[in-house]
Design a protein around this motif. Structure first.
Motif, short mmCIF file in Angstrom:
data_model
loop_
_atom_site.label_atom_id
_atom_site.label_comp_id
_atom_site.label_asym_id
_atom_site.label_seq_id
_atom_site.Cartn_x
_atom_site.Cartn_y
_atom_site.Cartn_z
N SER A 65 28.88 -13.99 39.43
CA SER A 65 29.31 -13.25 40.70
C SER A 65 28.56 -12.02 40.76
O SER A 65 28.05 -11.09 40.11
N CYS A 66 28.21 -11.51 42.14
CA CYS A 66 27.15 -10.53 42.52
C CYS A 66 27.96 -9.18 42.05
O CYS A 66 29.28 -9.27 42.30
N PRO A 67 27.30 -8.41 41.21
CA PRO A 67 27.97 -7.17 40.80
C PRO A 67 28.80 -6.05 42.09
O PRO A 67 29.40 -5.38 41.91
N VAL A 68 27.90 -6.29 43.16
CA VAL A 68 28.07 -5.44 44.34
C VAL A 68 29.27 -6.20 45.28
O VAL A 68 30.33 -5.60 45.61
N CYS A 69 29.16 -7.45 45.58
CA CYS A 69 30.18 -8.14 46.43
C CYS A 69 31.00 -8.80 45.70
O CYS A 69 32.21 -9.11 46.18
N VAL A 70 31.13 -9.16 44.40
CA VAL A 70 32.09 -9.58 43.45
C VAL A 70 32.57 -10.90 43.73
O VAL A 70 32.31 -11.91 42.84
N ALA A 97 19.34 -16.48 46.64
CA ALA A 97 19.90 -16.53 48.04
C ALA A 97 20.69 -15.55 48.67
O ALA A 97 20.36 -14.83 49.72
N HIS A 98 21.90 -15.14 47.92
CA HIS A 98 22.61 -14.25 48.13
C HIS A 98 21.91 -12.89 48.28
O HIS A 98 22.04 -11.93 48.98
N ILE A 99 21.19 -12.53 47.31
CA ILE A 99 20.39 -11.45 47.19
C ILE A 99 19.40 -11.05 48.25
O ILE A 99 19.42 -9.95 49.12
N GLN A 131 22.10 -11.96 52.03
CA GLN A 131 23.37 -11.59 52.24
C GLN A 131 23.83 -10.04 51.80
O GLN A 131 24.45 -9.27 52.49
N CYS A 132 23.17 -9.66 50.69
CA CYS A 132 24.05 -8.65 49.77
C CYS A 132 23.50 -7.30 50.52
O CYS A 132 22.36 -7.08 50.78
N PRO A 133 24.66 -6.48 50.42
CA PRO A 133 24.32 -5.07 51.34
C PRO A 133 23.32 -4.40 50.51
O PRO A 133 22.48 -3.61 51.04
N ARG A 134 23.44 -4.61 49.12
CA ARG A 134 22.40 -3.80 48.36
C ARG A 134 21.11 -3.82 48.85
O ARG A 134 20.23 -3.06 48.57
#
Ligand SMILES: [Zn+2]
Length: 234
Positions: free
Chosen positions: A106-111, A118-120, A123-126
């Motif tokens: 799981s993403c440490p920011v979005c959990v 792909a998420h990083i 989508q990821c706000p970071r």
């Protein structure tokens, strides 16, 4: 393959009558180069990391950089990382979790989001700031290409239309001709051509707004997915 004809009649008869079964890969007989290509293509596109390459075969130009040994824009390390990115082989948490349970999926920011490349990237706000930089770098590349061809390029012009104000990324004009251009970097799970068509449809009202200024208005978009597949357009 050159067909060898044996001079000895018996040897000729024997060799002509050899029945060689077609090689079988995973239960499917393969008899030609095309069969082998198709088989491994299907295998790649049905794998976790390969399914995002589904749209690559439709745009042959995007394979060119992989075959270029001396690339002026990339160091050797950069080239290898770019190849890893294209094949979804960069070490994300999700990928490392396949090797060891010490890594989080799981993403440490979005959990609740999967910790994938792909998420990083998408989508990821970071990575929001980096995502904007990536978008602007592609805008800059397209703008420079059009400028070299003699076009005057405006960045993010605010255009009044019957649907309200619209702001495409670029307006490139030369004489009576104008290109309305939007840039998009889409996910690898959607056909880039669909994104292209949506972009072009969005800016249709701009063509009416500029009809008094330009006689030849082209609605266009440069759409590429994060793994490098480029939309073909109309
Ligand atoms: Zn995230």
């Amino acid at each position: 393959m050159t067909h060898i004809r044996y001079d000895d009649p018996l040897t000729h008869i024997v060799t002509e009558n050899v029945t060689t079964p077609a090689p079988v890969i995973a239960g499917t007989p393969v008899t030609s180069k095309g069969d082998v290509r198709e088989h491994f293509g299907k295998l790649l596109h049905s794998s976790v990391d390969g399914k995002g390459l589904l749209y690559h075969p439709t745009c042959p130009k995007v394979h060119q950089w992989v075959r270029t040994a001396h690339h002026k824009w990339l160091t050797g390390r950069g080239f290898i990382r770019a190849v890893h990115l294209r094949h979804n082989l960069l070490p994300s948490g999700m990928m490392l979790s396949r090797l060891s349970s010490a890594h989080s999926k799981s993403c440490p920011v979005c959990v609740i989001a999967p910790y994938t490349v792909a998420h990083i990237l998408q989508q990821c706000p970071r990575s929001h700031g980096t995502r904007i930089k990536r978008h602007n770098a592609i805008c800059k590349y397209v703008a420079e290409t059009m400028t070299k061809l003699g076009f005057k390029v405006e960045w993010e012009p605010m255009l009044r239309t019957t649907e309200g104000p619209l702001k495409p990324d670029l307006l490139a004009s030369i004489g009576e001709c104008a290109y309305i251009i939007d840039i998009a970097i889409c996910s690898d799970g959607i056909d880039p051509d669909k994104v292209y068509l949506n972009k072009v449809a969005k800016y249709e009202p701009v063509a009416d707004a500029l009809v008094d200024t330009y006689s030849d208005i082209k609605l266009s978009a440069f759409v590429v997915n994060w793994r490098g597949a480029i939309a073909k357009g109309h």
